[in-house]
Scaffold this motif. Structure first.
Motif, PDB file in Angstrom:
ATOM      1  N   GLU A  56       0.833  -1.209   0.000  1.00 35.26           N
ATOM      2  CA  GLU A  56       0.000   0.000   0.000  1.00 35.26           C
ATOM      3  C   GLU A  56       0.865   1.257   0.000  1.00 35.26           C
ATOM      4  O   GLU A  56       0.491   2.265  -0.606  1.00 35.26           O
ATOM      5  CB  GLU A  56      -1.049  -0.009   1.119  1.00 35.26           C
ATOM      6  CG  GLU A  56      -0.542   0.105   2.506  1.00 35.26           C
ATOM      7  CD  GLU A  56      -1.668  -0.098   3.552  1.00 35.26           C
ATOM      8  OE1 GLU A  56      -1.708   0.677   4.501  1.00 35.26           O
ATOM      9  OE2 GLU A  56      -2.468  -1.043   3.417  1.00 35.26           O
TER      10      GLU A  56
ATOM     11  N   ALA B 103       0.771   4.153  -2.682  1.00 30.71           N
ATOM     12  CA  ALA B 103       0.693   5.554  -2.248  1.00 30.71           C
ATOM     13  C   ALA B 103       1.725   6.387  -3.011  1.00 30.71           C
ATOM     14  O   ALA B 103       1.424   7.489  -3.481  1.00 30.71           O
ATOM     15  CB  ALA B 103       0.916   5.662  -0.743  1.00 30.71           C
TER      16      ALA B 103
ATOM     17  N   LEU C  49       0.660   6.602  -6.842  1.00 31.39           N
ATOM     18  CA  LEU C  49      -0.491   7.478  -7.057  1.00 31.39           C
ATOM     19  C   LEU C  49      -0.162   8.923  -6.699  1.00 31.39           C
ATOM     20  O   LEU C  49      -0.607   9.852  -7.371  1.00 31.39           O
ATOM     21  CB  LEU C  49      -1.698   6.983  -6.254  1.00 31.39           C
ATOM     22  CG  LEU C  49      -2.268   5.631  -6.717  1.00 31.39           C
ATOM     23  CD1 LEU C  49      -3.425   5.202  -5.816  1.00 31.39           C
ATOM     24  CD2 LEU C  49      -2.735   5.691  -8.170  1.00 31.39           C
ATOM     25  N   ALA C  50       0.642   9.137  -5.651  1.00 34.80           N
ATOM     26  CA  ALA C  50       1.047  10.504  -5.291  1.00 34.80           C
ATOM     27  C   ALA C  50       1.777  11.151  -6.461  1.00 34.80           C
ATOM     28  O   ALA C  50       1.548  12.317  -6.790  1.00 34.80           O
ATOM     29  CB  ALA C  50       1.924  10.490  -4.047  1.00 34.80           C
TER      30      ALA C  50
ATOM     31  N   LEU D   4       0.018  14.725  -6.125  1.00 31.50           N
ATOM     32  CA  LEU D   4      -0.301  15.114  -4.743  1.00 31.50           C
ATOM     33  C   LEU D   4       0.623  16.197  -4.176  1.00 31.50           C
ATOM     34  O   LEU D   4       0.151  17.097  -3.486  1.00 31.50           O
ATOM     35  CB  LEU D   4      -0.328  13.893  -3.808  1.00 31.50           C
ATOM     36  CG  LEU D   4      -1.443  12.874  -4.045  1.00 31.50           C
ATOM     37  CD1 LEU D   4      -1.532  11.896  -2.872  1.00 31.50           C
ATOM     38  CD2 LEU D   4      -2.804  13.544  -4.247  1.00 31.50           C
TER      39      LEU D   4
ATOM     40  N   PHE E 263      -0.889  19.497  -2.319  1.00 32.33           N
ATOM     41  CA  PHE E 263      -0.569  19.794  -0.912  1.00 32.33           C
ATOM     42  C   PHE E 263       0.057  21.189  -0.802  1.00 32.33           C
ATOM     43  O   PHE E 263      -0.196  21.901   0.170  1.00 32.33           O
ATOM     44  CB  PHE E 263       0.376  18.746  -0.324  1.00 32.33           C
ATOM     45  CG  PHE E 263      -0.250  17.377  -0.157  1.00 32.33           C
ATOM     46  CD1 PHE E 263      -1.559  17.122  -0.560  1.00 32.33           C
ATOM     47  CD2 PHE E 263       0.470  16.333   0.405  1.00 32.33           C
ATOM     48  CE1 PHE E 263      -2.136  15.859  -0.415  1.00 32.33           C
ATOM     49  CE2 PHE E 263      -0.093  15.067   0.566  1.00 32.33           C
ATOM     50  CZ  PHE E 263      -1.397  14.828   0.144  1.00 32.33           C
TER      51      PHE E 263
ATOM     52  N   LEU F 109      -8.184   6.304  -3.982  1.00 34.16           N
ATOM     53  CA  LEU F 109      -7.139   5.525  -3.315  1.00 34.16           C
ATOM     54  C   LEU F 109      -5.965   6.395  -2.933  1.00 34.16           C
ATOM     55  O   LEU F 109      -5.373   6.251  -1.851  1.00 34.16           O
ATOM     56  CB  LEU F 109      -6.664   4.385  -4.217  1.00 34.16           C
ATOM     57  CG  LEU F 109      -7.086   3.034  -3.748  1.00 34.16           C
ATOM     58  CD1 LEU F 109      -6.288   2.537  -2.562  1.00 34.16           C
ATOM     59  CD2 LEU F 109      -8.580   3.011  -3.405  1.00 34.16           C
ATOM     60  N   ALA F 110      -5.606   7.327  -3.822  1.00 36.17           N
ATOM     61  CA  ALA F 110      -4.502   8.247  -3.522  1.00 36.17           C
ATOM     62  C   ALA F 110      -4.815   9.036  -2.248  1.00 36.17           C
ATOM     63  O   ALA F 110      -3.947   9.193  -1.375  1.00 36.17           O
ATOM     64  CB  ALA F 110      -4.269   9.201  -4.702  1.00 36.17           C
ATOM     65  N   LEU F 111      -6.054   9.498  -2.118  1.00 40.34           N
ATOM     66  CA  LEU F 111      -6.437  10.265  -0.926  1.00 40.34           C
ATOM     67  C   LEU F 111      -6.421   9.386   0.322  1.00 40.34           C
ATOM     68  O   LEU F 111      -5.902   9.783   1.373  1.00 40.34           O
ATOM     69  CB  LEU F 111      -7.831  10.880  -1.115  1.00 40.34           C
ATOM     70  CG  LEU F 111      -7.940  12.003  -2.155  1.00 40.34           C
ATOM     71  CD1 LEU F 111      -9.395  12.432  -2.325  1.00 40.34           C
ATOM     72  CD2 LEU F 111      -7.088  13.210  -1.752  1.00 40.34           C
TER      73      LEU F 111
ATOM     74  N   LEU G 187      -4.746   6.568   0.858  1.00 41.26           N
ATOM     75  CA  LEU G 187      -3.387   6.153   1.221  1.00 41.26           C
ATOM     76  C   LEU G 187      -2.557   7.344   1.700  1.00 41.26           C
ATOM     77  O   LEU G 187      -1.751   7.209   2.628  1.00 41.26           O
ATOM     78  CB  LEU G 187      -2.711   5.446   0.045  1.00 41.26           C
ATOM     79  CG  LEU G 187      -3.345   4.100  -0.350  1.00 41.26           C
ATOM     80  CD1 LEU G 187      -2.651   3.524  -1.580  1.00 41.26           C
ATOM     81  CD2 LEU G 187      -3.279   3.095   0.803  1.00 41.26           C
ATOM     82  N   ALA G 188      -2.753   8.504   1.094  1.00 40.89           N
ATOM     83  CA  ALA G 188      -2.022   9.699   1.542  1.00 40.89           C
ATOM     84  C   ALA G 188      -2.333   9.980   3.007  1.00 40.89           C
ATOM     85  O   ALA G 188      -1.441  10.289   3.803  1.00 40.89           O
ATOM     86  CB  ALA G 188      -2.385  10.903   0.677  1.00 40.89           C
TER      87      ALA G 188
END
Lengths: 296, 296
Positions: A94, A98, A101-102, A107, A111, B97-99, B101-102
Motif C-alpha cells: 500500500e 501511495a 499514485l502521489a 499530490l 498539498f 485511493l490516492a487520498l 493512502l495519503a
C-alpha cells in the motif's frame, strides 16, 4: 527463574511454563543469559541484534523483517534464524501504491496549493492503462501486483530468475523503453546491487517514474539524481542509498522526486500479523517442532 | 457546408460525409446553427453548455461527465442527453485511493520533511484490515472497491437503495460507529445532499477518515470542519461545498485535512476512453441507432 524467551511486546502469548521478558529495543535490556528464543524488536536500530552475543543459551532468533541480510553475520553457528516474510506484504504494497499514485496524481502540487487555499486545477497523469514494470516478484511484489491489476495498469513482471510469466532481470534492457512506471521491490543482496544504473535509467522513456520500496542499493543514486535533476525522469522512493539520505543530498529538493524515510513496512496492519506469527513460532518451539520462515 | 457535429478535440473520428467543427471551450465558438450532435468539452466551466441555446437543429448532447445534474435544465425538450458514465471510473477510483493512502500513510508529513531533508521515521496507519464504508455503489464505487479488496480492507457497501450485499443509506447510523474510513462516491442529487451531517460524523469513532470524491454537497462542510478542527476526525476531499472552497476557509489549513481541487476525474486515462465513447456514439447517431448512456 530467568527468562527463556525475549519478546518485543508484552501482549504476545507464550506457551505454559515458559518465562518471558520484554525488550522493545529502548532502555536497558533485561538479563538475557538464559534466553533460548529471541523475537527481535522490529525496526529498532542496531542495538537489539547485538544482544545476541550475550545469549549463550540461544537456539532461535525470530526477525519481524523480511530482509535479514544485516542480521546473518550476528547469528552464531547452530542458531536458527527465521524472518518476517509476509508480515509486511500489504503494508509495503500500500505504501508502494501511495507513492505511485502521489506521483501520478500530483499530490505534492495539491498539498502545496492547500497552503494557500488555491483551487487551481489541471489534469494529471494516471495509473490506469500505464505500462508498469514490477521488478521483484516475491510475496510483496504479488501484493503490489494485486493493486495494479485492480487499477487496470498493464503489469509486466520481472524477477531475479526468469520463470513462467515472469521475465528475468537480464531482460530489463528490452523492457525498459516501453515502461512508463518501474516499481522496484527487490531484496538487498549482492545480485540486486545497482541493477538500475545509468544505462537502465537512460533506456526509460521521458517522464517515466521510478519507484523503490525494496532496498536503496538496487538503484545508482547519483545516476537517478542526474536524470531527475534534468527533468527527464521522476522518482518516488521509500529507500535510498545511502540511508538515511543525508539532509544536504540534492535529490531531496528536486521537483520530480518524492521521498519517504523507509516507512513502507511499518504500519498498523503489521502488528497484529507480527504478533500472530510470533505466537505461532513460540508454540512450535515449545512443542519441539520446526519453525516456519527459516532463513538459516 | 455548416458543421453538423461539434467536438471538443480534433482527433475524434466522425462518420463519412459528416461535417465536424471543434470547440474546446476556450476562445470564440464556431457557427453552431446547424449542429445536431454536440460533444461537450470536458470540465470547461459554464460557457460550453450555454451554447446549446444557439443550436436550433440540435438532436443530441454527449456529456463526458458522469454527473449531468447542472446540465439537465439547459437541454431543450426533445433533445437526447447522454452522459460519460464509466469514462471516469478508474480515474476517480485511483484518486480516491490516492487520498485514502495519503491520509493513512502520512504523506503530508513526509512531504513536509522532504523540504528539510529529514529522515525522521514513525509508524503510520494502514489501509489493510481497516473497516471501510463505501458509500455509493455505482460503476465508480465498484472500481474503488476493487482497489480496496486488493488492499485487504474490510469493505462494507452502502448505496442510496439497499439491495443484495449492499446496505441502504438509511442504515448509516448503525454502520458508522464500526468504520475507520468512509469513502463517499455519491452523485449530486437532492437525495444525497447532507447525508453526512453533524449526527453522522459524531457517530464515527475517534480518528476516522472521511473521504469524498463524489459531490461536495453530500457532506455538511461546517460540521466536518468542526470535527477535524477538534482533532477528532480526519478528512481527505476532492470535492467541497461550496466549490471552489474559498481560500480563507479554515478547512484548508487544518492538519487533519487533505484537499485536492476536484481533479479526481481528469487524468490521462480518461481521454482515450472518452474519445472512443464519442466515436461510437457518433457512429450510432449517423446510423440512426439509439445512443448508449442516455440520461434523458
Amino acid at each position: 527463574m530467568t527468562p527463556r524467551v525475549l519478546l518485543p511486546w508484552p501482549d504476545i502469548a507464550v506457551p505454559d511454563g515458559v518465562e518471558a521478558a520484554v525488550y522493545d529495543g529502548t532502555g536497558t535490556p533485561p538479563d538475557v543469559s538464559a534466553v533460548e528464543f529471541y523475537v527481535l524488536p522490529y525496526d529498532s536500530g542496531p542495538e537489539p541484534p547485538q544482544l545476541i552475543a550475550e545469549m549463550p543459551s540461544l537456539k532461535a532468533v525470530q526477525s519481524l523483517s523480511a530482509g535479514v541480510e544485516s542480521l546473518l553475520p550476528l547469528i552464531p553457528e547452530g542458531v536458527t534464524l527465521a524472518n518476517g516474510r509476509g508480515l509486511h506484504d500489504l503494508s509495503v504494497a500500500e505504501h508502494a501504491l501511495a507513492l505511485v499514485l502521489a506521483a501520478q496524481r500530483d499530490l505534492p502540487r495539491w498539498f502545496r496549493q492547500q497552503q494557500t487555499g488555491s483551487w487551481d486545477r489541471e489534469h494529471t497523469r494516471s495509473l490506469a492503462d500505464e505500462r508498469v514494470l514490477l521488478v521483484g516478484y516475491g510475496s510483496i511484489g504479488k501484493a503490489v501486483e494485486r493493486y495494479l491489476v485492480a487499477g487496470e495498469a498493464d503489469v509486466v513482471r520481472v524477477a531475479s530468475t526468469a520463470r513462467e510469466g515472469v521475465h528475468g532481470i537480464g531482460e530489463l534492457p528490452d523492457l525498459l523503453p516501453d515502461a512508463s512506471i518501474v516499481i522496484l521491490v527487490l531484496p538487498g543482496t549482492p545480485a540486486t546491487r545497482g541493477v538500475i544504473g545509468a544505462r537502465e535509467l537512460a533506456a526509460l522513456p521521458d517522464g517515466a517514474l521510478v519507484v523503490n520500496v525494496g532496498r536503496g542499493t538496487a538503484i545508482d543514486t547519483a545516476a537517478l539524481t542526474a536524470e531527475v535533476a534534468a527533468g527527464r525522469l521522476r522518482a518516488a522512493l521509500d529507500v535510498a542509498d545511502p540511508e538515511p539520505l543525508p539532509p544536504e543530498h540534492p535529490l531531496w529538493r528536486l521537483p520530480g522526486a518524492i521521498i519517504t524515510p523507509h516507512v513502507a513496512g511499518g504500519s498498523d496492519s503489521f502488528y497484529p500479523r507480527a504478533k500472530k506469527l510470533a505466537e505461532q513460532q513460540l508454540a512450535r518451539f515449545a512443542r519441539g517442532e520446526p519453525l516456519v520462515n527459516v532463513v538459516r
